[in-house]
Design an enzyme around this catalytic site. Structure first.
Site, PDB file in Angstrom:
ATOM      1  CG  ASP A  45       4.804   6.475  -1.309  1.00 17.11           C
ATOM      2  OD1 ASP A  45       3.815   6.425  -1.940  1.00 17.11           O
ATOM      3  OD2 ASP A  45       4.784   7.127  -0.340  1.00 17.11           O
TER       4      ASP A  45
ATOM      5  CE1 TYR B 112     -10.370   3.787  -2.609  1.00 14.87           C
ATOM      6  CE2 TYR B 112     -12.641   3.189  -2.809  1.00 14.87           C
ATOM      7  CZ  TYR B 112     -11.184   2.651  -2.932  1.00 14.87           C
ATOM      8  OH  TYR B 112     -11.056   1.370  -3.167  1.00 14.87           O
TER       9      TYR B 112
ATOM     10  N   GLY C 121       0.646  -2.325  -3.748  1.00 17.05           N
ATOM     11  CA  GLY C 121      -0.356  -2.345  -2.298  1.00 17.05           C
ATOM     12  C   GLY C 121      -0.424  -3.999  -1.872  1.00 17.05           C
TER      13      GLY C 121
END
Length: 332
Positions: free
Chosen positions: A66, A158, A16
């Site tokens: 990814d 989330y 990330g």
């Protein structure tokens, strides 16, 4: 508790890394002498990060990929080990989120959030653990969320993904006891990352983080501290961190009263926005770098909000509604 105060020469994979906590953590680790392998979906953004790392005297390998694709994950680890000869530290920081009421979120949004923010951590851990075991040492450092110990409306996917990720990390720590492989977690409050500029929303309004918002560097510095002293869970913020954990233990009804009444208002603006997909499935060009459009809340407002929470605790539910309005104004 292990101590590795001198990080110079260690090799870290940071996921990330094209924005937010991942980007800033990579920079801070590079300043500490860590040799980097940075990964995310946006190669152009990673190349910009690499330039910054080199300007600060660091080493940086770019390997785009990814976290939801097992072949990408295995390739990133393989390229890192081929380039540096080993990997000592994995910083799991990739994350996405989607705003909406649970029964209005597309099912593919729910599964995608889990695939990135939870299973992405699992995939990278499984890819590096064989190398850690052969070396007899290694460090899994997971960027978690305060929502892993709490909840918020509009972020059910989330929050539940981070609950699962924290439970996995705690179980893994027990499994790895005595192996020389350490597991650490940093509990992240709302921070000024581009995540909120990327996230899809089902509401038709621009989303913002639950106030107050901290500078992303607060988390990046905590990552470096954990890299030096692994095997801990760090809660770097006070108001939206240690105080909230204490408050939830002492008077959980206060937090529920505030978030059920004002949680949606705290996370939305009056700015119309049509962004039903965001960056969930396809990366976007916007939002490169550590910070997004929502600035950190000034320290004096955070202090005022702390006093508001103290007042709420004294009055428990009776004063929650009136106090929460003041808390929202102060935190904004």
């Amino acid at each position: 508790m292990a101590r590795h105060e001198d990080l110079r020469g260690q090799v870290a994979i940071v996921t990330g890394a094209s924005s937010g906590v991942g980007w800033q953590s990579a920079l801070r680790l590079a300043e500490a002498g860590v040799r980097l392998c940075v990964t995310a979906r946006r190669q152009a953004a990673l190349e910009r990060l690499r330039v910054e790392v080199l300007q600060r005297g660091g080493e940086c390998l770019v390997s785009d990929g990814d976290v939801t694709v097992a072949e990408d994950v295995e390739r990133v680890v393989r390229e890192c080990v081929a380039h540096y000869g080993r990997v000592d530290l994995l910083v799991n920081a990739a994350a996405v989120q989607s705003y909406g009421y649970f029964d209005q979120l597309p099912w593919e949004h729910i599964t995608r959030v889990f695939d990135v923010a939870c299973f992405g951590y699992f995939r990278f851990a499984r890819a590096v653990l064989p190398h850690f075991r052969r070396q007899g040492h290694g460090h899994l450092l997971n960027v978690q969320s305060m929502l892993a110990a709490g909840s918020a409306p509009l972020l059910s996917a989330y929050a539940s993904a981070k609950h699962a990720t924290l439970g996995w990390a705690q179980s893994l720590e027990l499994e790895l006891a005595g192996t020389g492989i350490h597991v650490s977690n940093v509990m992240v409050p709302s921070v000024s990352t581009p995540m909120f500029d990327h996230a899809p929303t089902m509401l038709g309004w621009r989303p913002v983080p639950v106030p107050p918002t901290y500078d992303v560097d607060l988390v990046a510095r905590a990552v470096v501290r954990l890299a030096k002293r692994p095997g801990r869970t760090s809660v770097p913020a006070f108001l939206q961190g240690r105080l909230m954990l204490w408050l939830n233990g002492l008077a959980p009804s206060v937090g529920k009263a505030v978030l059920s009444r004002f949680g949606v208002q705290m996370q939305t603006t009056d700015m119309p926005l049509d962004r039903p997909e965001g960056n969930l499935f396809i990366p976007v060009e916007e939002g490169v770098g550590p910070r997004g459009s929502v600035p950190p809340t000034p320290a004096w407002k955070r202090f005022t909000a702390t006093l508001g929470l103290a007042a709420l605790t004294g009055g428990v539910v009776g004063g929650a509604v009136l106090g929460a309005r003041g808390l929202l104004r102060a935190a904004r």
